[in-house]
Design a protein around this motif. Structure first.
Motif, PDB file in Angstrom:
ATOM      1  N   ASN A  16       0.823  -1.209   0.000  1.00  0.00           N
ATOM      2  CA  ASN A  16       0.000   0.000   0.000  1.00  0.00           C
ATOM      3  C   ASN A  16       0.856   1.258   0.000  1.00  0.00           C
ATOM      4  O   ASN A  16       0.548   2.244  -0.661  1.00  0.00           O
ATOM      5  CB  ASN A  16      -0.950   0.003   1.207  1.00  0.00           C
ATOM      6  CG  ASN A  16      -2.247  -0.724   0.917  1.00  0.00           C
ATOM      7  OD1 ASN A  16      -2.983  -0.350   0.003  1.00  0.00           O
ATOM      8  ND2 ASN A  16      -2.539  -1.766   1.675  1.00  0.00           N
ATOM      9  N   LYS A  17       1.988   1.184   0.749  1.00  0.00           N
ATOM     10  CA  LYS A  17       2.891   2.338   0.833  1.00  0.00           C
ATOM     11  C   LYS A  17       3.617   2.553  -0.502  1.00  0.00           C
ATOM     12  O   LYS A  17       3.658   3.669  -1.026  1.00  0.00           O
ATOM     13  CB  LYS A  17       3.907   2.085   1.956  1.00  0.00           C
ATOM     14  CG  LYS A  17       4.500   3.360   2.501  1.00  0.00           C
ATOM     15  CD  LYS A  17       5.283   3.106   3.768  1.00  0.00           C
ATOM     16  CE  LYS A  17       6.178   4.296   4.057  1.00  0.00           C
ATOM     17  NZ  LYS A  17       7.105   4.034   5.137  1.00  0.00           N
ATOM     18  N   LEU A  18       4.156   1.459  -1.052  1.00  0.00           N
ATOM     19  CA  LEU A  18       4.891   1.567  -2.320  1.00  0.00           C
ATOM     20  C   LEU A  18       4.001   2.027  -3.470  1.00  0.00           C
ATOM     21  O   LEU A  18       4.454   2.676  -4.402  1.00  0.00           O
ATOM     22  CB  LEU A  18       5.539   0.221  -2.670  1.00  0.00           C
ATOM     23  CG  LEU A  18       6.770  -0.180  -1.843  1.00  0.00           C
ATOM     24  CD1 LEU A  18       7.108  -1.644  -2.044  1.00  0.00           C
ATOM     25  CD2 LEU A  18       7.984   0.682  -2.215  1.00  0.00           C
ATOM     26  N   LEU A  19       2.700   1.657  -3.413  1.00  0.00           N
ATOM     27  CA  LEU A  19       1.780   2.062  -4.479  1.00  0.00           C
ATOM     28  C   LEU A  19       1.125   3.410  -4.205  1.00  0.00           C
ATOM     29  O   LEU A  19       0.309   3.888  -4.989  1.00  0.00           O
ATOM     30  CB  LEU A  19       0.679   1.002  -4.658  1.00  0.00           C
ATOM     31  CG  LEU A  19       1.121  -0.347  -5.259  1.00  0.00           C
ATOM     32  CD1 LEU A  19       0.001  -1.353  -5.183  1.00  0.00           C
ATOM     33  CD2 LEU A  19       1.572  -0.187  -6.711  1.00  0.00           C
ATOM     34  N   ASN A  20       1.500   4.010  -3.044  1.00  0.00           N
ATOM     35  CA  ASN A  20       0.911   5.292  -2.630  1.00  0.00           C
ATOM     36  C   ASN A  20      -0.618   5.254  -2.605  1.00  0.00           C
ATOM     37  O   ASN A  20      -1.281   6.193  -3.037  1.00  0.00           O
ATOM     38  CB  ASN A  20       1.374   6.445  -3.557  1.00  0.00           C
ATOM     39  CG  ASN A  20       2.872   6.608  -3.523  1.00  0.00           C
ATOM     40  OD1 ASN A  20       3.480   6.505  -2.459  1.00  0.00           O
ATOM     41  ND2 ASN A  20       3.478   6.825  -4.679  1.00  0.00           N
ATOM     42  N   ASN A  21      -1.175   4.146  -2.144  1.00  0.00           N
ATOM     43  CA  ASN A  21      -2.634   4.053  -2.057  1.00  0.00           C
ATOM     44  C   ASN A  21      -3.156   4.942  -0.935  1.00  0.00           C
ATOM     45  O   ASN A  21      -2.728   4.791   0.205  1.00  0.00           O
ATOM     46  CB  ASN A  21      -3.073   2.604  -1.754  1.00  0.00           C
ATOM     47  CG  ASN A  21      -2.802   1.680  -2.930  1.00  0.00           C
ATOM     48  OD1 ASN A  21      -2.713   2.134  -4.061  1.00  0.00           O
ATOM     49  ND2 ASN A  21      -2.691   0.394  -2.656  1.00  0.00           N
ATOM     50  N   GLU A  22      -4.046   5.839  -1.274  1.00  0.00           N
ATOM     51  CA  GLU A  22      -4.627   6.692  -0.232  1.00  0.00           C
ATOM     52  C   GLU A  22      -5.517   5.856   0.678  1.00  0.00           C
ATOM     53  O   GLU A  22      -5.448   5.931   1.885  1.00  0.00           O
ATOM     54  CB  GLU A  22      -5.432   7.825  -0.881  1.00  0.00           C
ATOM     55  CG  GLU A  22      -4.522   8.962  -1.348  1.00  0.00           C
ATOM     56  CD  GLU A  22      -5.265   9.990  -2.165  1.00  0.00           C
ATOM     57  OE1 GLU A  22      -6.459  10.218  -1.900  1.00  0.00           O
ATOM     58  OE2 GLU A  22      -4.630  10.561  -3.086  1.00  0.00           O
ATOM     59  N   LYS A  80      -6.300   2.229   2.024  1.00  0.00           N
ATOM     60  CA  LYS A  80      -5.565   0.964   2.139  1.00  0.00           C
ATOM     61  C   LYS A  80      -6.388  -0.153   1.512  1.00  0.00           C
ATOM     62  O   LYS A  80      -7.550  -0.362   1.844  1.00  0.00           O
ATOM     63  CB  LYS A  80      -5.295   0.638   3.622  1.00  0.00           C
ATOM     64  CG  LYS A  80      -4.455   1.714   4.320  1.00  0.00           C
ATOM     65  CD  LYS A  80      -2.997   1.680   3.836  1.00  0.00           C
ATOM     66  CE  LYS A  80      -2.199   2.867   4.282  1.00  0.00           C
ATOM     67  NZ  LYS A  80      -2.061   3.932   3.311  1.00  0.00           N
TER      68      LYS A  80
END
Length: 478
Positions: free
Chosen positions: A48-54, A56
């Motif tokens: 989620n962090k690497l894909l910058n998902n606002e 989750k």
């Protein structure tokens, strides 16, 4: 100093060099050392962090097609995975909603006087249609679980029924080759029977709603060797697709606008739909092609409808929503096609890329009767006369597992909307629900008195319908 070096190497020994990748194999970030104590929860946060998902999102993780449900170190030890090489961890997006497995028969509805040959839920999952050997199509009220309309007019067995993806029309095809268009709101035929095919109808597929809304065109395949494109408004054949030398057994209208036909002449043909020109031929099978499935099938079937039950005020709005859903599901990869055959094998194709198969899928010991992609396109399921249902990777075509438990040929399969559960119906009179996560039988559903010919899981995931030789329609709930 020596102590520090030793501690450092101990630290490294407890870490594994890993590479995160999406289901297509595209790496996410650089490869990195991960502690052996890492499990799905930590990987979830990382992705989620690497894909910058606002927001989750949920993910499942796989190492060489085996789901990672424990800590990384335990998994590697248990499966004797070498840590000399970089370990690729594939992340798969999961549906944000969960479908409850069906566990009980909520009603058994009599009405048909001969075998039920097909059952299909409407795109929004609110209506159900069935076709029978008694020459009728029936529409059922899912709220009261009673018959709603009996649609009469066919002179022979109704072999297949198909809803338009905007939910406005229902088309049926019979054993004598006739087609009828019904209005599902009234149960009335919208005119006389449509004739043209000389032998029985083997398949019906509608033009996707993201390409044209309101829905007008559909294609039928027949034992007579032709496929025909019809216009529901003009009520006639607009294009005849001829070229197969034997019966056409199945047909699919693809998301990029082309039509695929599979035939007993062992070929699959790809047609464009403005003039009906043959674009390419897919060859490889050594016997009849029985079944075709598209990786985008679920979004093509449901169009603009999803689990939020949103209503649309215009055909344009519906087209826009359907296009957005289609593009999101398909991503940047080409639409995939899988074929199942009497030669016991399957092929995975990317027809827009080339005419050669991506993979040949072997393992069934008898003819392959039905193939079906999961709604997210990441799995392929196949049903066979060898009594098994097999699960394959939907991107590579690699064999994953076999579901065994049926004691007769498996006729038809269907997926839950969240791609986590698989349903099968068999000659052995049972339905079975399989869990894709742990690869086990989730639910055994006896109840029919004879062979189960047709099964469908509603697109909204709430119910399952089945029909067969015992003439009753059964609805199953969670």
């Amino acid at each position: 100093m020596e102590v520090e070096v030793a501690e450092e190497s101990m630290e490294l020994n407890n870490k594994v060099m890993c590479q995160l990748a999406d289901p297509e194999g595209t790496p996410l970030g650089a490869s990195m050392y991960l502690p052996q104590s890492v499990g799905p929860k930590e990987l979830q946060q990382m992705v989620n962090k690497l894909l910058n998902n606002e927001e989750k999102l949920p993910y499942a993780f796989y190492i060489s097609d085996q789901e990672l449900v424990i800590q990384l170190g335990d998994y590697l030890q248990k499966n004797k995975v070498s840590v000399e090489k970089v370990v690729t961890i594939v992340y798969q997006p999961q549906a944000v909603f969960r479908i409850r497995p069906v566990s009980r028969c909520s009603s058994t509805i009599a009405g048909h006087t001969e075998a039920v040959l097909s059952v299909v839920f409407s795109p929004d999952g609110q209506q159900l249609a069935s076709g029978s050997g008694d020459t009728t199509v029936r529409l059922w009220d899912l709220h009261t679980q009673t018959p709603l309309f009996t649609c009469t007019g066919h002179k022979n067995w109704v072999l297949c029924v198909a809803w338009s993806p905007d939910g406005k029309h229902l088309v049926s095809g019979s054993k004598s080759g006739e087609i009828q268009i019904w209005d599902p709101r009234t149960g009335k035929a919208s005119g006389n029977l449509l004739t043209g095919h000389k032998k029985w109808i083997t398949g019906i597929s509608w033009e996707p709603v993201h390409l044209r809304s309101p829905c007008r065109r559909f294609v039928t395949s027949s034992k007579d060797g032709d496929a025909r494109i019809w216009d529901a408004t003009l009520r006639k054949t607009v294009i005849i697709l001829s070229g197969h030398t034997l019966a056409v057994t199945c047909v699919k209208w693809g998301g990029d606008g082309v039509i695929y036909t599979g035939s007993q002449d062992c070929t699959i043909k790809v047609w464009e739909t403005t003039q009906g020109k043959l674009i390419r031929e897919l060859k490889g099978h050594g016997h009849w092609v029985n079944s075709l499935a598209l990786s985008t099938e679920y979004v093509l079937r449901t169009g603009a409808f999803d689990h939020t039950h949103k209503h649309y005020s215009s055909p344009e709005e519906m087209k826009e929503a359907a296009l957005e859903r289609y593009n999101k599901m398909k991503g940047i990869s080409p639409e995939r096609l899988v074929s199942g055959s009497d030669d016991f094998t399957m092929f995975l194709w990317e027809p827009s890329v080339g005419k050669h198969p991506k993979t040949r899928m072997t393992g069934h010991q008898q003819l392959v009767n039905h193939v079906y992609f999961s709604p997210d396109g990441l799995w392929i399921a196949s049903a066979s006369f060898d009594k098994s249902v097999k699960l394959w990777n939907g991107i590579t075509g690699k064999f994953v597992t076999a579901f065994r438990g049926h004691v007769g040929p498996v006729y038809q399969i269907s997926w839950s909307a969240d791609s986590r559960l698989l349903l099968s119906g068999s000659k052995d009179s049972t339905l079975k629900v399989w869990d894709v996560g742990n690869k086990k039988l989730k639910q055994d559903l006896p109840g029919h008195a004879d062979e189960v010919f047709a099964v469908d899981w509603s697109p909204d995931g709430e119910k399952v319908a089945s029909g067969g030789r015992d003439r009753v329609l059964k609805l199953w709930m969670g």
